[in-house]
Scaffold this active site. Structure first.
Site, PDB file in Angstrom:
ATOM      1  N   ASP A   1       0.831  -1.125   0.067  1.00  0.00           N
ATOM      2  CA  ASP A   1      -0.074   0.002  -0.045  1.00  0.00           C
ATOM      3  C   ASP A   1       0.811   1.437  -0.027  1.00  0.00           C
ATOM      4  O   ASP A   1       1.871   1.336   0.740  1.00  0.00           O
ATOM      5  CB  ASP A   1      -0.899  -0.235   1.272  1.00  0.00           C
ATOM      6  CG  ASP A   1      -1.762   1.071   1.312  1.00  0.00           C
ATOM      7  OD1 ASP A   1      -2.630   1.348   0.451  1.00  0.00           O
ATOM      8  OD2 ASP A   1      -1.738   1.912   2.202  1.00  0.00           O
TER       9      ASP A   1
ATOM     10  N   GLU B   1       1.000  -0.422  -5.163  1.00  0.00           N
ATOM     11  CA  GLU B   1       0.273   0.548  -5.298  1.00  0.00           C
ATOM     12  C   GLU B   1       1.126   1.864  -5.465  1.00  0.00           C
ATOM     13  O   GLU B   1       1.454   2.553  -4.658  1.00  0.00           O
ATOM     14  CB  GLU B   1      -0.931   0.639  -4.477  1.00  0.00           C
ATOM     15  CG  GLU B   1      -1.931   1.727  -4.666  1.00  0.00           C
ATOM     16  CD  GLU B   1      -2.249   2.741  -3.509  1.00  0.00           C
ATOM     17  OE1 GLU B   1      -3.342   3.412  -3.767  1.00  0.00           O
ATOM     18  OE2 GLU B   1      -1.879   2.333  -2.292  1.00  0.00           O
TER      19      GLU B   1
END
Length: 633
Positions: free
Chosen positions: A315, A368
């Site tokens: 993330d 990401e």
């Protein structure tokens, strides 16, 4: 008087690895471990607190009294406090009470390496003997081909707390219930992988799991660690890989968490300009501290080792890479070279990926990452960050912007849709329509589509069909696969009642068939990260608002034609890559999907007529707002 016996699981080699940032199995040493010493069962505790004056284990076994069980500090300047407490066994709750050398600060902290935590809002750690029962040998022995970059990667993104709820009991499904219902559904829908939004223990439900306090503990909201293991096992036995969201970018300031752990900035960077995230009001790891690197990389490997996880979606990588991320002038300081890159974070990411692929080469890491930072998914040996894949955020943004437009205006914006192919092979891209795109007033994916109800659903079918035939992996947030009307809400179940209605059933049927075609047709996945696997037929017919392209493997080719308007095209001339017979594989306008059933060519022979810089061509009927796929025989 202390009732803690001197004992250690660490060797000198362990300590040297820990200090150098190279100990990647710390979960075997740190934390709480039920063992037997001199014929007596109890628990060995080890915690890193280099600025502590004293560390005590407090828990239900000593009435949370900080005087009874004082740990011993190691002699080797590692900052590790440890010891064996007889009679402390599986299931007992505990914390560490730390008296700091820093101004007499006293903290009470959960164990950073705990295998189980109390159900929030309670915050204690739990001594836990994890005893999994695996029967996924077939998957594990063969998963290299299932997780390979030339394999289909169709990912179903799931928030466990809101996928489906027991309405009458006002609760989420348990890990056990999910192992039955979720796995069966994902298998029916033909997804290749499920990605769980963070399941590591977190205190605050509205964070969706992205503010973690228990990095080594599956959240107790849905059951026990063995029950989470059962869920992974069920996925594997259904032929489905498991990806976990992993958050090494930041952590919350909750009093029992990692922040100010021993009265000092231990896990977080001490400089607020580098150690605090203004967007998420959370703390940022100190990637330059070797012991922190050992903690994080051990955590990445922990899930692959102990829970057979097939991949980590990392993330907020962009926030790690740049010192000025979401900061104004004066709120950040350049690196030693005068640049904006966070050199320590970049080194950490490279070392993390190297450790993952060295130890688990049959898994994947997925970044990401929303910027143009180069070589994110290239090997570290040639200067890359070493990820297996990267989310294609530009594709997501441009495509959704294009599809929001009324079809009458799309001819003026065709480049928005086709631009992604100019950089599609600079990275190993995954195309995400993730949870971030269906919250905060952005509307659901269906809600962004223009037109009346029929056109909205037709546009959604068109979007998904384009996505599944575009180069790269795929990711779809739960609910999007049946055309949920409302935005995703973490507090309530998906609107499963919608699947009783034909338009939503049609979207489900479409996704299931797209997954099946993506999996079965090598032309759609074998070279999905290779420019040899894609070629335009035409991206310039803005007047008719039609695009067409070829996807190829070593031994097969498919032709994809997208009519991006509600006007059917009759006898539309299309150039073809090879001479031969072409058979219809897929038509998003079929009645089973909720389409119009406009008559199309079930098969056709190519003609020796040059068109669109191709030696062969054919005149075809194109249905409205639809994609057709033909395979060259």
């Amino acid at each position: 008087m202390s009732k803690v016996q001197i004992h250690s699981l660490f060797t000198d080699f362990d300590i040297n690895l820990f200090k150098s940032g190279k100990h990647y199995r710390l979960y075997e040493k740190m934390g709480s471990h039920v063992i037997e010493v001199n014929g007596v069962r109890g628990t060995y505790f080890a915690v890193w607190a280099p600025s502590a004056q004293s560390v005590a284990v407090i828990g239900e076994f000593n009435f949370w009294d900080g005087e009874q069980h004082q740990l011993n500090v190691r002699w080797d300047s590692s900052g590790i406090w440890e010891g064996f407490i007889p009679g402390v066994l599986h299931g007992m709750t505990y914390k560490y009470k730390i008296h700091s050398t820093n101004r007499g600060i006293v903290t009470e902290k959960a164990d950073p390496y705990a295998r189980r935590c109390e159900h929030p809002p309670k915050t204690a750690s739990i001594v836990y003997e994890y005893k999994p029962t695996w029967n996924d040998n077939d998957w594990m022995q063969n998963r290299e081909k299932n997780n390979a970059l030339d394999a289909p990667y169709s990912v179903y993104e799931v928030h466990l707390g809101s996928w489906k709820r027991k309405i009458e009991e006002n609760r989420s499904l348990s890990y056990h219930e999910l192992s039955l219902e979720l796995v069966a559904y994902a298998k029916k829908m033909q997804f290749t992988h499920i990605e769980f939004m963070p399941i590591m223990e977190y205190p605050y439900d509205p964070s969706w799991g992205y503010q973690i306090t228990g990095y080594f503990a599956p959240t107790s909201r849905f059951g026990y660690p063995e029950e989470f293991q059962e869920l992974v096992n069920a996925c594997h036995n259904a032929g489905i890989g498991v990806i976990l969201d992993w958050v090494p970018s930041h952590f919350p300031e909750d009093a029992h968490g990692l922040g100010n752990f021993d009265g000092t900035h231990l896990y977080e960077h001490p400089d607020r300009k580098r150690g605090y995230h203004p967007d998420w009001k959370s703390l940022i790891f100190n990637y330059g501290r070797n012991e922190v690197k050992s903690f994080l990389i051990s955590n990445a490997l922990f899930w692959l080792d102990q829970y057979h996880i097939d991949g980590l979606r990392v993330d907020a990588v962009a926030s790690m890479l740049f010192l000025d991320y979401s900061r104004e002038e004066g709120e950040w300081e350049p690196n030693i070279n005068g640049g904006r890159e966070n050199l320590e974070a970049i080194t950490f990411l490279k070392e993390m990926n190297e450790a993952v692929y060295l130890n688990y080469p049959d898994t994947q890491t997925i970044a990401e990452e929303s910027t143009s930072f180069p070589m994110v998914s290239k090997p570290t040996s040639i200067g890359g960050l070493g990820f297996g894949m990267k989310w294609m955020m530009g594709w997501m943004h441009d495509t959704l912007e294009y599809f929001k437009k009324d079809p009458i205006h799309r001819r003026h914006h065709q480049n928005d849709l086709t631009f992604s192919m100019t950089y599609a092979f600079t990275e190993n891209f995954m195309l995400p329509l993730s949870h971030d795109e269906v919250v905060y007033g952005k509307s659901s994916i269906l809600g962004r589509m223009p037109g009346d109800q029929w056109q909205k659903f037709a546009n959604l079918r068109l979007l998904y069909s384009y996505m599944f035939t575009h180069s790269g992996g795929k990711l779809l947030m739960m609910g999007s696969e049946f055309g949920q009307h409302e935005e995703w809400n973490f507090e309530s179940s998906l609107d499963w009642h919608l699947t009783e209605f034909a338009p939503h059933q049609g979207i489900q049927n479409l996704i299931k068939d797209l997954n099946q075609i993506y999996r079965s047709q090598k032309a759609l996945h074998e070279k999905q990260f290779d420019d040899d696997g894609f070629a335009w037929i035409s991206h310039e017919d803005a007047e008719n608002t039609v695009i067409s392209y070829v996807r190829s493997s070593d031994n097969s080719q498919v032709v994809i034609i997208c009519n991006l308007t509600p006007e059917p095209r009759v006898n539309y001339l299309i150039g073809l890559p090879t001479k031969g017979i072409y058979k219809l594989l897929f038509n998003s306008d079929e009645i089973d999907y909720g389409g119009s059933g406009f008559e199309v060519n079930e098969s056709f022979n190519s003609q020796n007529k040059q068109w669109q810089q191709r030696l062969q061509s054919a005149a075809l009927n194109l249905p409205p707002l639809a994609v057709v796929i033909y395979k060259a025989e």
